[in-house]
Write a protein that holds these residues in place. Structure first.
Motif, short mmCIF file in Angstrom:
data_model
loop_
_atom_site.label_atom_id
_atom_site.label_comp_id
_atom_site.label_asym_id
_atom_site.label_seq_id
_atom_site.Cartn_x
_atom_site.Cartn_y
_atom_site.Cartn_z
N GLU A 138 -41.59 -133.12 35.33
CA GLU A 138 -40.27 -133.19 35.97
C GLU A 138 -39.91 -134.62 36.36
OE1 GLU A 138 -39.95 -131.19 39.72
OE2 GLU A 138 -41.73 -132.18 40.54
N VAL A 139 -40.94 -135.45 36.59
CA VAL A 139 -40.67 -136.86 36.88
C VAL A 139 -39.97 -137.50 35.69
CG1 VAL A 139 -41.77 -139.13 37.18
CG2 VAL A 139 -42.53 -137.18 38.56
N GLY A 178 -36.45 -135.50 34.84
CA GLY A 178 -35.47 -135.32 35.91
C GLY A 178 -34.82 -133.95 35.83
N GLY A 179 -35.52 -133.00 35.17
CA GLY A 179 -34.99 -131.66 35.03
C GLY A 179 -34.06 -131.49 33.83
#
Lengths: 504, 504
Positions: B51-52, B55-56
């Motif tokens: 997710e880092v 960013g989704g």
């Protein structure tokens, strides 16, 4: 907005500038040592096909990160050491290489281990190998390289290199009458000797099927101690002389000890230790481990040995090899604990303040001129327009000098120069600022300097000032009146000695 | 025994010593430039929580290598750039950092792209960012850094830095009356302008729902050309003056051009180009791309811009940032194609031959002494005991000098020294061999040297000889009679100029 946790993934870590500067200096020092010892450098990718890494042995699989893009891809693996990729490299490029090939490989490796102090899931290894070298002089040079490289890092009198030969333990099945196939498991059990009491190892050997006389015999062999390395070999040879393979291993160590003396590796830094087994399967001759005398707890900081069959996994070549590996990140923690890690200069030497719209072009040009003169310079670009705020930025950033040009200075073509440690302030003509920054005391040699005056010719004194730690050096040539004629800072890889004084 | 294919995985490559030496010199040169410009260095792990990286946003996912150890682990991802990890780093360590923070990050990134010349699935990025900098002087310094860093690599008159500002195109939805949400897709379409004819981009804009007047208007805007950068801005401003955001972007570029002049970035190396869009979503202000004038085909060798919101993904901080990125591996291929890649020295300077059992200890000690004197030395450790075979090893390894000690030499305490290029052989007393190797012509300055005589004081001439390419330099101080007083080789990171001649 959902915020994403900014911590690194578990077992991994960020390095702040100070930590990275220490690591970089260590790596540069290691590179310089490897280069001085005649090694060339190669690079291989972080990702390898999985069969390259495991060699088909599923035992390796549990520490390897497997990586792929889509679910359907055959996974690649992140390398867990640099020896296996080196063997693949040698097989792939054998036609372009000249053997014996002294080769170094420096880069990160990844292991899904449990983490502890000095151990992470990603860490830097520095490997050096002599590939295609059959002679024991190669083994000796690898050990001399370990000594020389760790000495450069300030550890000359703090290391214990313990050396053995795989062949010695390789003779055990024959000598103690157990199945040759059990040997890898026996070696792995013995390899735990530093971390486990003998009792547990004996139990493990028993569960493998060894009888009690074999277990007692192995304990007796591993207990042999002697103050002199040759005496230790004599004792072991007396014990094992009827095991031909063991005897050969002992003879090799005997020869090796003479080469180590010739290579000026002090006897105080190495010893023979028959309990060194090295868990990995590919070693076939000399094996070694290095610990720090004052920090045994931190484990081995350098290990390696001879592997004569590894390349044949990848090509129909029998290429002998012998190598060493230094784990930089564990060593970095160790240097810190020992209090001998240098605190290197980080960031800029000069910070230029910047708080007046009308002076913006002047300070930009000033920063540019300083940089072009080789002076590391930062310019304030934040929102705080107060002198106090910008000075605080300069102090907290640990610059040596802050320069200030306001409207009055601009009109009069001068600069205020603040020595931040000495807390002094002077006004200097703009045209003289580069010289003024250069001769500032902050560029003077630091605490650890060595001054070596050298009279040379009828009229000259050359004084070489060396900033000692790792490979960082400043060399200055100073004439008899004390003027500095020539200054050169060499923070890293240096093939020729900076102190060389030569008359052609 | 089944042999494992020794080739690297598809899309990845090994670097042989010569290739790696070029890359290492380039990286060292970049490090020196970044340091001179006041940047500190950090490091982050190769693996980040997925997710880092995304960013989704699932759009990113298709180029990311996902890595895990067991099937049950939540996968980590190999970073695809260094900007996102930097933003995470800043959020995680904000309390320990001083803003504005000039920070550099150099390391490999991984992308599951199709590979082509100069493009691999793993490549080295060199990033420099000023984090917490709100002023346009920061943007200007980043561009000056691009110029300075590429100049150090020998490209000063071969680069075209094309600069724009995201805000200019950011005003398009308002100006041309289309949905703000379409902007990212419109920017991505415009970003292809170099690779696709306008017709295809127009079709793409049409399919997004833009009407023909908007499409024609965008084409007209992107077609504005002018020989003078300010004139280009004037024309664009005339066109867009009723779009406030676009006008603001143009005003920023106007201010920027003055700062670039103050920082001594020659106008011949940069221009404004409104078609520079940068596909990535996080840019908010200045954006730039750099191409090589003679090699447009190779694409952008450095790009970046201002991103004022990126850190807020990870922390409740609005930290402005502006940065640049140089792709070293693509640039390495480019330098090679341009014929300006230096062929660096690799491997040892001296090879010691080794073919007599009785001389083994002498040659080992000789190698050790040379190394301790800072002369890079290899010792033959293979199986060929013929002079011809070992000389062939020395020649093919490209050593400068081969040293030979046989029984006769040993008895007489001499060494045969062979200059391999000049094909000469001399006999030298063992005690003089270090000096003899040092003064050998092979350590003389190479073709690209610059000799700068500098009269200094009544009695001295200091001549600084610099081996120019990248950061590799040899500095020699020579007295009026021609004697070399002091020699220092500095193949890498150098904070202060090696040519500095200072009088304290």
């Amino acid at each position: 907005m959902r915020r994403i946790d900014p911590q690194p993934a578990s077992g991994f870590s960020d390095l702040l500038p100070k930590e990275l500067a220490v690591r970089q200096e260590m790596i540069d020092s290691v590179r310089a040592s490897f280069a001085r010892n005649g090694f060339s450098f190669i690079s291989t990718p972080a990702l390898e096909r999985e069969e390259v890494l495991t060699g088909g042995d599923p035992l390796f699989a549990k520490q390897i990160y497997r990586a792929k893009i889509t679910e359907d891809d055959a996974p690649l693996g992140l390398r867990f050491d640099l020896t296996v990729p080196l063997a693949r490299f040698v097989a792939a490029h054998a036609d372009d290489l000249v053997f014996p090939f002294s080769v170094s490989h420096i880069g990160p490796v990844w292991r899904g281990e449990h983490t502890q102090a000095g151990r992470w899931r990603q860490f830097i290894q520095c490997d050096a190998d002599i590939v295609g070298a059959t002679e024991l002089t190669a083994d000796a040079q690898i050990l001399a390289l370990v000594y020389s490289t760790l000495s450069d890092l300030g550890l000359s009198d703090r290391i214990a290199i313990r050396i053995s030969n795989r062949k010695i333990l390789g003779g055990l099945p024959e000598f103690f009458n157990f199945d040759q196939k059990l040997l890898p498991q026996v070696l792995r059990a013995i390899d735990k000797l530093e971390k486990q009491p003998w009792k547990e190892i004996a139990d493990e050997l028993k569960s493998l099927g060894l009888d009690s006389s074999a277990i007692d015999g192995i304990q007796e062999l591993l207990s042999i101690r002697a103050s002199d390395p040759i005496e230790l070999l004599d004792q072991a040879d007396k014990y094992l002389k009827f095991a031909p393979q063991s005897h050969e291993g002992i003879q090799e160590l005997r020869e090796l000890s003479g080469y180590l003396d010739a290579l000026n590796v002090p006897r105080t830094t190495w010893s023979f230790d028959l309990s060194i087994a090295r868990g990995l399967g590919y070693y076939t001759g000399m094996v070694y481990e290095t610990s720090l005398v004052a920090l045994p707890r931190i484990g081995s900081v350098s290990s390696g040995g001879r592997y004569d069959e590894l390349v044949s996994r990848f090509a129909p070549l029998r290429i002998a090899g012998v190598g060493m590996s230094i784990g930089i990140d564990r060593l970095r923690v160790a240097l810190d604990e020992l209090g001998i890690a240098r605190t290197p200069n980080i960031g800029a030497a000069v910070g230029v303040l910047n708080f007046d719209e009308s002076c913006k072009l002047v300070v930009l040009r000033l920063a540019s001129d300083l940089r072009n003169a080789g002076i590391s310079t930062a310019l304030y670009t934040g929102t705080d327009n107060s002198l106090k705020g910008q000075l605080s930025w300069a102090l907290r950033s640990q610059f040596k000098i802050a320069l200030l040009v306001g409207p009055q200075e601009k009109d009069r073509n001068v600069v205020q120069i603040k020595q931040l440690e000495a807390r002094t302030q002077d006004e200097v003509p703009l045209a003289q600022i580069i010289g003024k920054c250069r001769e500032s005391s902050c560029f003077a040699p630091r605490d650890k300097s060595i001054i070596r005056p050298a009279t040379y010719g009828p009229r000259s004194v050359i004084s070489t000032i060396t900033i000692a730690p790792f490979a960082g050096r400043t060399t200055r040539t100073i004439d008899p009146s004390g003027s500095v004629l020539c200054a050169a800072e060499m923070p890293c890889l240096s093939y020729s000695s900076p102190d060389a004084v030569v008359r052609p």
